[in-house]
Design a protein around this motif. Structure first.
Motif, PDB file in Angstrom:
ATOM      1  N   UNK A 170       0.820  -0.950   0.065  1.00  0.00           N
ATOM      2  CA  UNK A 170      -0.074  -0.074   0.143  1.00  0.00           C
ATOM      3  C   UNK A 170       0.819   1.223   0.060  1.00  0.00           C
ATOM      4  N   UNK A 171       2.171   1.285   0.018  1.00  0.00           N
ATOM      5  CA  UNK A 171       3.048   2.096   0.165  1.00  0.00           C
ATOM      6  C   UNK A 171       3.549   2.627  -1.205  1.00  0.00           C
ATOM      7  N   UNK A 172       3.747   3.813  -1.566  1.00  0.00           N
ATOM      8  CA  UNK A 172       4.175   4.276  -2.908  1.00  0.00           C
ATOM      9  C   UNK A 172       5.050   5.500  -2.797  1.00  0.00           C
ATOM     10  N   UNK A 173       5.719   5.917  -4.045  1.00  0.00           N
ATOM     11  CA  UNK A 173       6.383   7.060  -3.961  1.00  0.00           C
ATOM     12  C   UNK A 173       6.434   7.801  -5.140  1.00  0.00           C
ATOM     13  N   UNK A 174       6.983   9.228  -5.409  1.00  0.00           N
ATOM     14  CA  UNK A 174       7.382   9.621  -6.630  1.00  0.00           C
ATOM     15  C   UNK A 174       8.860   9.318  -6.709  1.00  0.00           C
ATOM     16  N   UNK A 175       9.541   9.413  -7.618  1.00  0.00           N
ATOM     17  CA  UNK A 175      10.998   9.205  -7.921  1.00  0.00           C
ATOM     18  C   UNK A 175      11.804  10.167  -8.376  1.00  0.00           C
ATOM     19  N   UNK A 176      11.877  11.399  -7.771  1.00  0.00           N
ATOM     20  CA  UNK A 176      12.546  12.618  -8.049  1.00  0.00           C
ATOM     21  C   UNK A 176      13.730  12.608  -7.612  1.00  0.00           C
ATOM     22  N   UNK A 177      14.016  11.634  -6.429  1.00  0.00           N
ATOM     23  CA  UNK A 177      15.428  11.308  -5.843  1.00  0.00           C
ATOM     24  C   UNK A 177      15.353  11.284  -4.525  1.00  0.00           C
ATOM     25  N   UNK A 178      16.220  10.711  -3.945  1.00  0.00           N
ATOM     26  CA  UNK A 178      16.105  10.524  -2.447  1.00  0.00           C
ATOM     27  C   UNK A 178      16.266  11.717  -1.715  1.00  0.00           C
ATOM     28  N   UNK A 179      15.424  11.998  -0.963  1.00  0.00           N
ATOM     29  CA  UNK A 179      15.456  13.062  -0.165  1.00  0.00           C
ATOM     30  C   UNK A 179      14.483  14.204  -0.696  1.00  0.00           C
ATOM     31  N   UNK A 180      13.890  14.002  -1.833  1.00  0.00           N
ATOM     32  CA  UNK A 180      12.871  15.056  -2.350  1.00  0.00           C
ATOM     33  C   UNK A 180      11.744  14.306  -2.739  1.00  0.00           C
ATOM     34  N   UNK A 181      11.242  13.142  -2.232  1.00  0.00           N
ATOM     35  CA  UNK A 181      10.039  12.441  -3.126  1.00  0.00           C
ATOM     36  C   UNK A 181       8.749  12.798  -2.283  1.00  0.00           C
ATOM     37  N   UNK A 182       7.840  12.369  -2.611  1.00  0.00           N
ATOM     38  CA  UNK A 182       6.547  12.479  -1.730  1.00  0.00           C
ATOM     39  C   UNK A 182       6.052  10.795  -1.715  1.00  0.00           C
ATOM     40  N   UNK A 183       5.519  10.854  -0.388  1.00  0.00           N
ATOM     41  CA  UNK A 183       5.145   9.280   0.197  1.00  0.00           C
ATOM     42  C   UNK A 183       3.628   9.301   0.023  1.00  0.00           C
ATOM     43  N   UNK A 184       3.172   8.160  -0.339  1.00  0.00           N
ATOM     44  CA  UNK A 184       1.711   7.974  -0.488  1.00  0.00           C
ATOM     45  C   UNK A 184       1.366   6.700   0.073  1.00  0.00           C
ATOM     46  N   UNK A 195       5.667  21.154  -3.962  1.00  0.00           N
ATOM     47  CA  UNK A 195       5.167  22.629  -3.775  1.00  0.00           C
ATOM     48  C   UNK A 195       5.163  22.831  -2.447  1.00  0.00           C
ATOM     49  N   UNK A 196       4.317  23.847  -1.896  1.00  0.00           N
ATOM     50  CA  UNK A 196       4.192  24.266  -0.386  1.00  0.00           C
ATOM     51  C   UNK A 196       3.335  23.417   0.317  1.00  0.00           C
ATOM     52  N   UNK A 197       2.477  22.577  -0.256  1.00  0.00           N
ATOM     53  CA  UNK A 197       1.440  21.796   0.435  1.00  0.00           C
ATOM     54  C   UNK A 197       1.959  20.841   1.332  1.00  0.00           C
ATOM     55  N   UNK A 198       1.181  20.525   2.483  1.00  0.00           N
ATOM     56  CA  UNK A 198       1.675  19.663   3.426  1.00  0.00           C
ATOM     57  C   UNK A 198       1.597  17.979   2.950  1.00  0.00           C
ATOM     58  N   UNK A 199       2.467  17.287   3.327  1.00  0.00           N
ATOM     59  CA  UNK A 199       2.463  15.860   3.023  1.00  0.00           C
ATOM     60  C   UNK A 199       1.174  15.216   3.313  1.00  0.00           C
ATOM     61  N   UNK A 200       0.742  14.169   2.575  1.00  0.00           N
ATOM     62  CA  UNK A 200      -0.397  13.518   3.002  1.00  0.00           C
ATOM     63  C   UNK A 200      -0.232  12.292   3.795  1.00  0.00           C
ATOM     64  N   UNK A 201       1.069  11.943   4.120  1.00  0.00           N
ATOM     65  CA  UNK A 201       1.615  10.801   4.774  1.00  0.00           C
ATOM     66  C   UNK A 201       2.617  11.489   6.045  1.00  0.00           C
ATOM     67  N   UNK A 216       9.772  13.805   1.763  1.00  0.00           N
ATOM     68  CA  UNK A 216      10.249  12.677   2.787  1.00  0.00           C
ATOM     69  C   UNK A 216      11.714  12.764   2.769  1.00  0.00           C
ATOM     70  N   UNK A 217      12.226  13.021   4.005  1.00  0.00           N
ATOM     71  CA  UNK A 217      13.496  13.092   4.348  1.00  0.00           C
ATOM     72  C   UNK A 217      14.203  11.655   4.019  1.00  0.00           C
ATOM     73  N   UNK A 218      13.694  10.701   3.909  1.00  0.00           N
ATOM     74  CA  UNK A 218      14.422   9.590   3.662  1.00  0.00           C
ATOM     75  C   UNK A 218      15.444   8.883   4.378  1.00  0.00           C
ATOM     76  N   UNK A 219      15.318   8.949   5.615  1.00  0.00           N
ATOM     77  CA  UNK A 219      16.096   8.534   6.483  1.00  0.00           C
ATOM     78  C   UNK A 219      16.672   7.182   6.386  1.00  0.00           C
ATOM     79  N   UNK A 220      17.882   6.940   6.548  1.00  0.00           N
ATOM     80  CA  UNK A 220      18.391   5.554   6.450  1.00  0.00           C
ATOM     81  C   UNK A 220      17.966   4.669   7.690  1.00  0.00           C
TER      82      UNK A 220
END
Length: 794
Positions: A170-184, A195-201, A216-220
Motif C-alpha cells: 500500500x506504500x508508494x512514492x514519486x521518484x524525483x530522487x532520495x530526499x525529495x520524494x513524496x510518499x503516499x 510545492x508548499x502543500x503539506x504531505x499526505x503521509x 520525505x527526508x528518506x532517513x536510512x
C-alpha cells in the motif's frame, strides 16, 4: 548454586491455593534478576510461574508496582527483555524466549538486557505502539503493518524508504530522487510535483514528527527495531497531514546494561552503471549500569549513477551520496521514569536528475547542464515518560530543520538554455503531552494536548546560467493548538468500542517574497491573497470504531476516521493565490486472522471508501513553475488483502494486493473543461492495482550457523502523473524483483542482494523536469544491481 540447578528450581515454583489469575492485586516487585522477581510475584499472587531456561533467570528486569493482574505484572516485568509469558491455566504461567518480532514490537520500552537470539515459538500479540497506547494488534481496529527489521540486511538499511516500499504493497512514492520524494499510502495521493502543500503521509521517528510542508527526508534505516505503517486517516491521534496514514520508525533504544555494537560494509555493482558502496557503525555504551546509556549510529552510502547525458558526453551522471548519524541518550533514574534525548543529521547530495528520455535511448538523455540537488536534515528531540501502575504520562518535544535545494533544466524549444533554482526551507517545532491508561484486551483511554509551529518558505530564480532572475516565492506559517482524546470500552462481551476526537485551533499566515514587476502581476491580488491567508480556524476531527473477537481466532472491525491539511499561499502565473484546506473521511471494514510467520495461515483484508474534499495538489503553471491549487472533490474505493502461509518451520510465503478505484468526482471549475467528451478524471499518482509476492526461508545449521534466503516480486500498476490531458502522462505498470541471502556465523553475517533481477526499465515516475511535459521523459528503475556485504557484531 549452578545456573542449571537455579533454572530447575525456578521451574518448580510455588503452586499455592487456587486464585483467579486475572484478579487484580496490589503488587510491588523490586528491580533485579528475573528469577527473583517471578518468585516474589508467585508468592504475592498465589501463582506458579516457571521457566526451564537458566539464561532467562539472570535477565535484568525493572520493578513493577500497582494494582495489577498477574498477566499485566509479567508483561511489565518482561517488557524489552526478549522474553514473554505464556499462560498455561488460571494459576500457572511459563516464561519463554520470545520470537524477535515480538521483542521489537515493544521497542520503545526500556531495554535493560541484551536481545535474545531469534527463535521459533508460539505467537503472541504484537503491540501497536503507534496507537499511543499498548494496544495488541488483535485489539486494534484498523489496517496496520509492522515491518520486522530484524530481517533487514545492510542493503535494506542503506536503501531507506525504498526498502519499505519494496515490502508494503500500500506504500508508494514519486521518484524525483532520495530526499525529495513524496510518499503516499493507499490511494491518498495529490500529485507528483513539489510545492508548499503539506504531505499526505505523516512520518515519525518514535513520537517525534519528521516532516510537515516538506518531502520525505528518506532517513536510512540503520539500527531500527521496527517500522509501523498505519493506513487510512489518523487525524484523531496525529492531526494534520496524516490523510493517507502514518509511517513510524522505531529506533533501538540504548541498552543500559551491556556494551556492544555493530560495524558493516557493502559493495554494490550496477549493470549499465557505476559502482557504489556503504559503511555503517553502531555503538552502545552503558554509562551508568542500569540507569544511563548512550547509543550512536553513523553511516555513509553512495549509489552509483546509471544515466548517461549524451549532450554533455558524461556517463553515469546521477550518483547519490548520503551521510548521516543518530545519537540517543537514555536516563532511567528508577522504575517509573525514563528520559530520552536524541538527535540526528543527514545530508543527501544528488549529482544530477534521475530521469531519461526514451527517444534518445535506454538510460540516456540530453541536457545542457547538471540538475543537481542537496537535502540537509537535522532533528533534536526530548522524550519523558512517567508510569504509575497502569497509567503513563509521555511528553515529547523537538525541533526539525530541513533544507532542500534543487536545480531544473528550464530550457524551452528554440531558446537559449535556462536554469530554474528552487530552495525550500522548513523549520518545525512540536510538543505533545499525553496521559493514558492501558487495561486488558486493548481497553483504556488517553487524553493529550499538543502544539505545533511550522515555518516554510520557497525562494526561486529563473534565467540563463550565471544570470538568475528572482521569481516570486511564498512564505507560509502555521501555529496549531490541539486537544485530543480516545477511549476504548467493552459495552458487551467480545465487543470493543472506541471513540475519539481532536479539536485543533490554527493560526495561518502567508506572504509573497521577492516581488518582481513581472507582466500581469497585481499587487492588489497579493494584498488580497495575503489577507485571506492570515486567519484563524477551528476544526474538529471525530473517530469511531467497533471490534469483535467473537469468532475464535478472528478479529473483525469497522472504523471511521477523518483528517485534514491546512491551506496556504502559492504563486500561479505571476499571481499570488490562496489554496484552501482539504479534508478527508474514510469508512473501512476489515478482518485479521493469525500471526504472520507463526501461524500456518495468517490473513488480513479490508475494504474502504474515502471521500476527499477540496483536494490540494501541486501542479505547474504555464511557465512550468510549481504551484498549488485546489482541484476539486474526489472519492476512492480501496480493497486490499494479505495472506501469509507458513507450511513448515522457517519457511513462509507472503502475498499481498491492493486495488484503488479513484475519481475526481467534482472537478474544480477550471478543470471541468478538461473532462472532454465525457471522460472522467482520475486522481493523480494513484496506481489502480498493486501487489507483492515473496518467499522466505530460514534455517539453523548443525554447526549453529544460520542461513536465510528470500525472493520477491512486486507489481506496480498504471497511474497518471497529474489531472487532465496536460499532466496525464502514464506511469507504472512494471514488475520489480529481488533475491537476497545471508549466512550468519557467530558475530559475523555475510550477505548478497540482487535487485531488479530481470533488469527491466519500468517507468517509475513520468516526470523529468516540470518545464517539459510534452516529451518522453521518464524515471527508469535502477538496473540490475548486486551488493555483497559483511556485518560484525560485538
Amino acid at each position: 548454586m549452578p545456573r542449571g540447578i537455579k533454572g530447575l528450581c525456578i521451574a518448580a515454583l510455588i503452586a499455592a491455593a487456587p486464585a483467579e489469575a486475572a484478579e487484580r492485586q496490589e503488587i510491588s516487585i523490586a528491580p533485579g534478576r528475573l528469577g527473583d522477581a517471578i518468585i516474589a510475584l508467585g508468592k504475592a499472587t498465589d501463582s506458579s510461574i516457571g521457566t526451564s531456561d537458566p539464561w532467562l533467570a539472570d535477565l535484568s528486569v525493572r520493578g513493577v508496582k500497582g494494582r495489577l493482574s498477574v498477566g499485566q505484572a509479567l508483561s511489565r516485568l518482561l517488557s524489552g527483555t526478549g522474553a514473554k509469558a505464556e499462560r498455561i491455566d488460571d494459576t500457572n504461567w511459563r516464561i519463554v524466549r520470545a520470537p524477535r518480532a515480538r521483542a521489537i514490537a515493544r521497542a520503545p520500552a526500556a531495554q535493560n538486557a541484551p536481545a535474545l537470539p531469534a527463535e521459533e515459538g508460539p505467537g503472541e500479540d504484537i503491540i501497536v505502539t503507534a496507537s499511543k497506547r499498548e494496544v495488541p494488534i488483535g485489539q486494534f481496529a484498523g489496517t496496520v503493518e509492522i515491518v520486522d527489521t530484524s530481517a533487514f540486511g545492510g542493503a535494506d538499511a542503506a536503501g531507506g524508504t525504498s526498502a519499505l516500499i519494496a515490502r508494503v504493497a500500500s506504500l508508494s512514492s514519486t521518484y524525483a530522487g532520495a530526499g525529495r520524494n513524496k510518499l503516499f499510502i493507499r490511494a491518498i495521493a495529490d500529485s507528483g510535483f513539489a510545492g508548499p502543500t503539506q504531505a499526505t503521509t505523516g512520518q515519525y521517528l518514535g513520537d517525534m514528527r519528521l516532516n510537515y510542508a516538506a518531502p520525505d527526508p528518506d532517513l536510512r534505516l540503520y539500527d531500527m527495531a521496527a517500522v509501523e505503517v498505519l493506513e487510512g486517516p489518523q487525524g484523531t491521534l496525529y492531526g494534520a497531514g496524516s490523510l493517507g496514514g502514518i509511517i513510524r520508525l522505531v529506533p533501538n533504544a540504548p541498552n543500559l546494561t551491556d556494551f556492544g555494537g555493530q560495524v558493516g560494509a557493502g559493495l554494490s555493482l550496477t549493470q549499465h552503471g557505476a559502482a557504489g558502496g556503504d559503511v555503517s557503525g553502531t555503538l552502545n555504551i552503558p554509562l551508568v549500569a542500569g540507569k544511563l546509556g548512550l547509543r550512536a549510529v553513523g553511516y555513509a552510502n553512495t549509489d552509483g549513477g546509471y544515466i548517461d547525458d549524451v549532450l554533455r558526453n558524461k556517463n553515469d551522471v546521477n550518483r547519490t551520496n548520503v551521510e548521516g548519524g543518530r545519537v540517543a541518550l537514555r536516563f532511567a533514574p528508577d522504575d517509573d521514569w525514563t528520559i530520552d534525548l536524541s538527535g540526528l543529521y543527514q545530508r543527501i547530495e544528488g549529482d544530477d536528475a534521475q530521469y531519461a528520455s526514451k527517444s534518445i535511448g535506454r538510460l540516456k538523455r540530453e541536457s545542457p547542464f547538471a540538475q543537481n540537488y542537496a537535502s540537509n536534515y537535522s532533528l533534536a528531540n526530548a522524550r519523558i515518560e512517567k508510569r504509575w501502575d497502569d497509567i503513563s504520562f509521555v511528553s515529547t518535544t523537538g525541533i526539525v530543520r530541513h533544507r532542500l535545494a534543487e536545480r531544473y533544466d528550464a530550457t524551452q524549444d528554440n531558446r537559449p538554455p535556462e536554469l530554474y533554482f528552487q530552495r525550500n526551507r522548513t523549520e518545525l517545532f512540536s510538543t505533545e503531552n499525553r496521559l493514558s491508561r492501558d487495561l486488558h484486551d486493548g481497553l483504556g483511554w488517553l487524553i493529550g494536548v499538543s502544539y505545533l509551529n511550522n515555518r516554510s518558505s520557497i525562494t526561486r530564480t529563473l534565467g540563463p546560467p550565471g544570470l538568475p532572475t528572482p521569481s516570486t516565492g511564498v512564505r507560509n506559517r502555521l501555529s496549531e493548538w490541539t486537544g485530543f482524546a480516545e477511549a476504548s470500552v467493552q459495552p458487551v462481551e467480545a465487543l470493543v468500542m472506541t471513540l475519539g476526537g481532536r479539536v485543533t485551533s490554527s493560526r495561518l499566515s502567508g506572504s509573497a517574497t521577492d516581488l518582481a514587476p513581472e507582466p500581469l502581476f497585481s499587487f492588489a491580488d497579493v494584498a488580497m491573497a495575503e489577507a485571506q491567508a492570515n486567519r484563524r480556524e477551528t476544526i474538529f476531527l471525530p473517530s469511531a470504531s467497533l471490534l469483535t473477537n467473537a469468532i475464535p481466532g478472528m478479529t473483525l472491525f469497522i472504523r471511521y476516521q477523518q483528517g485534514f491539511r491546512p491551506g496556504g499561499l502559492a504563486v500561479d502565473d505571476y499571481h499570488v493565490t490562496r489554496f484552501r484546506n482539504d479534508r478527508i473521511a474514510t469508512l473501512e471494514a476489515g478482518l485479521r486472522h493469525g500471526t504472520p510467520g507463526y501461524d500456518r495461515i495468517a490473513l488480513a483484508a479490508s475494504v474502504a471508501y474515502t471521500d476527499w474534499n477540496n483536494i490540494q495538489a501541486d501542479l505547474t503553471d504555464r511557465r512550468g513553475l510549481p504551484t498549488t491549487t485546489n482541484i476539486g472533490d474526489g472519492r476512492i474505493y480501496t480493497v486490499e488483502g494479505r495472506v501469509v502461509l507458513t507450511p513448515a518451520t522457517g519457511f513462509s510465503i507472503d502475498a499481498s494486493m491492493i486495488y484503488n478505484g479513484s475519481l475526481l468526482s467534482q472537478p474544480a471549475s477550471y478543470l471541468r473543461t478538461l473532462s472532454y467528451e465525457g471522460r472522467s478524471l482520475s486522481l493523480p499518482n494513484v496506481a489502480n492495482l498493486g501487489g507483492r509476492l515473496s518467499a522466505n526461508y530460514r534455517a539453523m545449521l548443525n554447526n549453529g550457523d544460520v542461513l536465510s534466503l528470500s525472493g520477491s516480486a512486486r507489481y506496480v500498476g498504471k497511474s497518471r502523473l497529474g489531472v487532465g490531458p496536460i499532466f496525464g502522462r502514464e506511469q507504472g505498470d512494471y514488475v520489480d524483483t529481488s533475491l537476497s541471502g545471508n549466512w550468519t556465523r557467530g558475530p559475523v553475517r555475510f550477505s548478497i542482494d540482487v535487485t531488479n533481477l530481470l533488469d527491466l526499465s519500468g517507468n517509475r515516475f513520468a516526470l523529468g523536469t516540470p518545464f517539459d511535459l510534452e516529451s518522453d521523459e521518464y524515471t527508469p528503475m535502477r538496473p540490475r544491481t548486486v551488493r555483497a556485504g559483511v556485518e560484525f557484531r560485538f
